[in-house]
Design a protein around this motif. Structure first.
Motif, short mmCIF file in Angstrom:
data_model
loop_
_atom_site.label_atom_id
_atom_site.label_comp_id
_atom_site.label_asym_id
_atom_site.label_seq_id
_atom_site.Cartn_x
_atom_site.Cartn_y
_atom_site.Cartn_z
N ALA A 1 0.83 -1.21 0.00
CA ALA A 1 0.00 0.00 0.00
C ALA A 1 0.86 1.25 0.00
O ALA A 1 1.99 1.26 0.51
N LEU A 2 0.29 2.31 -0.56
CA LEU A 2 0.90 3.64 -0.54
C LEU A 2 -0.10 4.58 0.13
O LEU A 2 -1.30 4.54 -0.17
N VAL A 3 0.40 5.42 1.04
CA VAL A 3 -0.44 6.38 1.74
C VAL A 3 0.08 7.78 1.46
O VAL A 3 1.30 8.03 1.54
N ARG A 4 -0.84 8.68 1.16
CA ARG A 4 -0.46 10.07 0.89
C ARG A 4 -1.39 10.98 1.70
O ARG A 4 -2.61 10.85 1.64
N VAL A 5 -0.81 11.89 2.50
CA VAL A 5 -1.58 12.85 3.29
C VAL A 5 -1.15 14.25 2.88
O VAL A 5 0.04 14.58 2.93
N ALA A 6 -2.13 15.07 2.49
CA ALA A 6 -1.83 16.43 2.02
C ALA A 6 -2.68 17.45 2.75
O ALA A 6 -3.85 17.19 3.08
N PHE A 7 -2.11 18.61 3.00
CA PHE A 7 -2.84 19.77 3.52
C PHE A 7 -3.02 20.75 2.37
O PHE A 7 -2.03 21.18 1.76
N THR A 8 -4.26 21.08 2.06
CA THR A 8 -4.53 21.96 0.93
C THR A 8 -5.29 23.20 1.38
O THR A 8 -6.04 23.17 2.36
N SER A 9 -5.08 24.29 0.66
CA SER A 9 -5.87 25.51 0.82
C SER A 9 -5.81 26.27 -0.50
O SER A 9 -4.78 26.25 -1.20
N ASP A 10 -6.93 26.93 -0.84
CA ASP A 10 -7.02 27.67 -2.10
C ASP A 10 -6.63 26.79 -3.29
O ASP A 10 -5.91 27.24 -4.21
N ASP A 11 -7.07 25.54 -3.26
CA ASP A 11 -6.83 24.58 -4.34
C ASP A 11 -5.36 24.27 -4.58
O ASP A 11 -4.98 23.83 -5.67
N SER A 12 -4.53 24.51 -3.57
CA SER A 12 -3.10 24.22 -3.69
C SER A 12 -2.65 23.34 -2.54
O SER A 12 -3.15 23.46 -1.42
N VAL A 13 -1.70 22.45 -2.82
CA VAL A 13 -1.13 21.60 -1.78
C VAL A 13 -0.06 22.39 -1.04
O VAL A 13 0.90 22.87 -1.63
N ILE B 1 -5.35 -1.45 10.83
CA ILE B 1 -3.96 -1.05 10.98
C ILE B 1 -3.91 0.43 11.34
O ILE B 1 -4.29 1.28 10.53
N PRO B 2 -3.48 0.80 12.56
CA PRO B 2 -3.36 2.21 12.90
C PRO B 2 -2.10 2.81 12.29
O PRO B 2 -1.08 2.14 12.14
N ASP B 3 -2.17 4.08 11.94
CA ASP B 3 -1.00 4.76 11.39
C ASP B 3 -1.05 6.22 11.82
O ASP B 3 -2.11 6.75 12.18
N ILE B 4 0.10 6.87 11.75
CA ILE B 4 0.21 8.26 12.18
C ILE B 4 1.28 8.94 11.35
O ILE B 4 2.30 8.33 11.00
N VAL B 5 1.06 10.20 11.03
CA VAL B 5 2.08 11.02 10.39
C VAL B 5 2.03 12.40 11.03
O VAL B 5 0.95 12.91 11.34
N THR B 6 3.20 12.98 11.27
CA THR B 6 3.31 14.27 11.94
C THR B 6 3.85 15.30 10.96
O THR B 6 4.87 15.07 10.30
N LEU B 7 3.17 16.45 10.89
CA LEU B 7 3.57 17.51 9.98
C LEU B 7 3.67 18.83 10.73
O LEU B 7 2.88 19.11 11.65
N THR B 8 4.62 19.66 10.35
CA THR B 8 4.73 21.03 10.84
C THR B 8 4.04 21.93 9.83
O THR B 8 4.46 22.01 8.67
N VAL B 9 2.97 22.59 10.26
CA VAL B 9 2.08 23.29 9.32
C VAL B 9 1.92 24.75 9.75
O VAL B 9 1.65 25.03 10.92
N PRO B 10 2.07 25.71 8.82
CA PRO B 10 1.81 27.12 9.15
C PRO B 10 0.36 27.30 9.61
O PRO B 10 -0.55 26.61 9.15
N LYS B 11 0.14 28.22 10.51
CA LYS B 11 -1.20 28.45 11.05
C LYS B 11 -2.15 28.88 9.93
O LYS B 11 -1.77 29.62 9.02
N GLY B 12 -3.39 28.38 10.02
CA GLY B 12 -4.38 28.69 8.99
C GLY B 12 -5.41 27.58 8.89
O GLY B 12 -5.37 26.59 9.63
N ASN B 13 -6.33 27.73 7.95
CA ASN B 13 -7.38 26.75 7.71
C ASN B 13 -7.03 25.91 6.49
O ASN B 13 -6.64 26.45 5.44
N TYR B 14 -7.17 24.58 6.62
CA TYR B 14 -6.77 23.66 5.56
C TYR B 14 -7.82 22.57 5.38
O TYR B 14 -8.68 22.34 6.25
N ARG B 15 -7.70 21.88 4.26
CA ARG B 15 -8.42 20.64 4.01
C ARG B 15 -7.39 19.53 4.02
O ARG B 15 -6.40 19.58 3.28
N ILE B 16 -7.58 18.54 4.92
CA ILE B 16 -6.70 17.37 4.92
C ILE B 16 -7.27 16.36 3.94
O ILE B 16 -8.44 15.99 4.04
#
Length: 327
Positions: free
Chosen positions: A61-73, A97-112
């Motif tokens: 399996a491949l897992v991809r997690v993205a934070f998007t805003s204004d139609d941009s990743v 299967i539990p999984d976790i990923v940690t990201l450092t993200v600038p403050k703001g509103n996003y879509r995960i």
């Protein structure tokens, strides 16, 4: 030499065919510009196709997690994993299967946006949720989001589930509990405790389980805890054996009396037992649906995806806010 990824399997007492996988998150304070966001996944083991392997059968399996805003990743991480079994009959719908990923993200509103891809079949699965990476105040009592877990254990070997006080906290992204996982663990961080001359060297904390309307179901006494600095970590396990099925909140209240400050945080979870049909209907009747927005309705009834059939799930997804209240 062949290496294997070791999985911690989380077993639910209910079938998980209704959901591809579960997605949740918690936001913790970072620095002046960024916060730390942990994204939690709970992936059914039977979501993937197992193919013959030298030692049995494997899925990839491949897992991809993205934070998007204004139609941009804005931020993205991806990783892959392989699961093995020597017998396909051992793979069940209740194994996750539990999984976790940690990201450092600038403050703001996003879509995960989280995407899980079966590399054997090329089939993909997608979940999305909104997140407010908020600006934590620096001059008043603050609390991070609350992470819920069904398993907490001491560890000597650091891994992605390890917190800095040498415990593994396995996230339960579904936030569903039952007979086989009858203890709900909550973890959060406290910020801006007052220390120094003239300040008390203790703070107070109280844990509670409430119903969806805030009524007390289980309440612990206030506990005095020593301040080890301006920040603290709270972790607490609550037994839910005697609580019937329904929607609940895990509530944590922290009080810094000398500073005359108090903060309350909560996290919704669901208990699913053999009495779930009776008490789920009762819980829903107790909620004032007319006051909820569409996003609040989506969040409130998300756990019910485990019990709905395909037709009911499609109807709910396609309905407007009034239709969702009716369903």
């Amino acid at each position: 030499m062949k290496t294997r990824t070791v999985f911690l399997l989380f077993t639910l007492t209910i079938a998980t065919l209704a959901a591809d996988f579960d997605l949740d998150y918690a936001v913790f304070r970072g620095d002046e510009s960024n916060d730390i966001v942990e994204v939690y996944l709970m992936i059914p083991r039977n979501l993937f196709q197992f193919v013959p392997d030298d030692e049995g059968f494997r899925s990839n399996a491949l897992v991809r997690v993205a934070f998007t805003s204004d139609d941009s990743v804005r931020q993205m991480k991806e990783w892959s994993f392989t699961d093995w079994t020597d017998d396909l009959q051992k793979i069940s719908a209740s194994q996750k299967i539990p999984d976790i990923v940690t990201l450092t993200v600038p403050k703001g509103n996003y879509r995960i946006i989280a995407i899980v891809i079966d590399l054997n079949t090329k089939k993909s699965f997608r979940q999305e949720t909104d997140v407010d990476v908020r600006d934590f105040a620096s001059n008043k009592l603050e609390m991070s989001d609350i992470q819920l877990s069904g398993q907490v254990s001491p560890t000597k070997d650091q891994n992605k589930f390890s917190k800095y006080f040498n415990y593994d906290i396995i996230p339960n992204a579904s936030n569903v509990y039952g007979e086989h996982n009858a203890k709900v663990w909550a973890f959060c961080e406290i910020y801006n405790l007052k220390t120094g001359e003239g300040q008390q060297d203790v703070y107070q904390v109280q844990y509670a389980i409430t119903d969806i309307n805030g009524g007390i179901v289980q309440l612990n006494d206030w506990i005095n805890k020593k301040k080890l600095g301006t920040s603290a970590v709270e972790i607490k396990g609550v037994d839910i054996t005697d609580i019937h099925s329904g929607l609940y909140q895990f509530q944590i209240t922290v009080r810094d009396e000398n500073a005359n400050e108090e903060i309350v945080g909560s996290k919704r979870f669901y208990i699913a037992k053999n009495d779930q049909d009776k008490f789920t209907a009762q819980s829903i009747k107790e909620v004032n649906l007319s006051s909820l927005s569409e996003s609040e309705l989506d969040a409130l009834f998300d756990p019910l995806k485990y019990f709905a059939n395909d037709k009911e799930r499609r109807m709910f997804r396609k309905s407007n806010v009034d239709g969702k209240r009716t369903i």
